[in-house]
Design a protein around this motif. Sequence first.
Motif, PDB file in Angstrom:
ATOM      1  N   UNK A  25       0.852  -1.179   0.116  1.00 32.47           N
ATOM      2  CA  UNK A  25       0.001  -0.089   0.055  1.00 32.47           C
ATOM      3  C   UNK A  25       0.782   1.299   0.081  1.00 32.47           C
ATOM      4  N   UNK A  26       0.187   2.414  -0.269  1.00 32.30           N
ATOM      5  CA  UNK A  26       1.128   3.760  -0.384  1.00 32.30           C
ATOM      6  C   UNK A  26       1.088   4.156   0.883  1.00 32.30           C
ATOM      7  N   UNK A  27       2.350   4.809   1.364  1.00 27.23           N
ATOM      8  CA  UNK A  27       2.521   5.345   2.513  1.00 27.23           C
ATOM      9  C   UNK A  27       3.240   4.439   3.386  1.00 27.23           C
ATOM     10  N   UNK A  28       3.871   5.002   4.513  1.00 23.36           N
ATOM     11  CA  UNK A  28       4.658   4.142   5.594  1.00 23.36           C
ATOM     12  C   UNK A  28       5.744   3.445   5.197  1.00 23.36           C
ATOM     13  N   UNK A  29       6.371   2.650   5.961  1.00 23.52           N
ATOM     14  CA  UNK A  29       7.473   1.981   5.923  1.00 23.52           C
ATOM     15  C   UNK A  29       7.085   0.344   5.896  1.00 23.52           C
ATOM     16  N   UNK A  30       7.594  -0.298   4.860  1.00 19.72           N
ATOM     17  CA  UNK A  30       7.212  -1.715   4.652  1.00 19.72           C
ATOM     18  C   UNK A  30       8.570  -2.638   4.636  1.00 19.72           C
ATOM     19  N   UNK A  31       8.805  -3.393   5.578  1.00 23.45           N
ATOM     20  CA  UNK A  31      10.109  -4.145   5.714  1.00 23.45           C
ATOM     21  C   UNK A  31       9.845  -5.699   5.138  1.00 23.45           C
ATOM     22  N   UNK A  32      10.778  -6.062   4.314  1.00 26.07           N
ATOM     23  CA  UNK A  32      10.798  -7.299   3.933  1.00 26.07           C
ATOM     24  C   UNK A  32      11.797  -8.031   4.723  1.00 26.07           C
ATOM     25  N   UNK A  33      11.533  -9.293   5.357  1.00 29.01           N
ATOM     26  CA  UNK A  33      12.349  -9.819   6.228  1.00 29.01           C
ATOM     27  C   UNK A  33      12.468 -11.331   5.671  1.00 29.01           C
ATOM     28  N   UNK A  34      13.353 -12.135   6.406  1.00 26.05           N
ATOM     29  CA  UNK A  34      13.381 -13.645   6.093  1.00 26.05           C
ATOM     30  C   UNK A  34      14.898 -13.950   6.306  1.00 26.05           C
ATOM     31  N   UNK A  35      14.968 -15.401   6.343  1.00 26.67           N
ATOM     32  CA  UNK A  35      16.459 -15.837   6.296  1.00 26.67           C
ATOM     33  C   UNK A  35      17.132 -15.617   5.020  1.00 26.67           C
TER      34      UNK A  35
END
Length: 252
Positions: A25-35
């Motif tokens: 979605x628009x706006x904010x902070x999206x983090x992609x995590x994983x091993x």
Amino acid sequence: MIEIEHLTKAYYDQVVLNDITATISRGGVTSIIGPNGAGKSTLLSVISRLLAADNGRVTVNGMDIATTPGEQMATCLSVLRQENRFTSRLTVEELVGFGRYPYTKGRLNDDDRKRIADALAFLNLTEFKDRFLDELSGGQRQRAYVAMVLCQDTEYVLLDEPLNNLDMKHAVAMMKQIRRAADELGKTIVLVIHDINFASAYSDYIIAMRKGQIVYNGKPEEVMVSSVLESIFDTQVEIEQVRNQRIAVYYR
């Protein structure tokens, strides 16, 4: 918004992204995590057009990244790669000025110079603007690269491991600046990050990947629970980090 539809990417016989579908979605902070090896950086690289997908489609505000002219995409989406090396000896101000290239093709005007000055000030780099990059500390140099990306003035900002080579103090400072960019400048920031502690403290949304697939996608309080983390990571090392999340919360 960024829409990802049935995205697939493989290197020879190794599938790195396996039929991924998601919406950011628009706006904010999206983090992609994983091993390690989950496909995080590959996903970010495909979204940013640094890599071509084998199958599937990515759109940003309705624009197909595979068919939209590069100049048009460069005014909507910017990216900071994990590895950044310049062969020329550049000052901080010159580096940040590269962010204006999609608009000026190297011919800066007064508005561009103001935007460069604003980006330097936002990342607390004004006093270093005349220094060469090789005269900076690792943390200062990383801030300069982020300033360059912000100077590009795109709605979407993609950051691949922006905390690389930063100690705890500088990592906290960087995450605060990223958070400020989302809150004060209205940016949509998507970053790949290994430290789930920082992801939990500074993100609005978290995408969790494993073996080339998105296994969870939601708010930090939905993803940062033991049962979910244990299904994402193979070891207890990363899981223990989230149990100490008060460190990052305190610094925030």
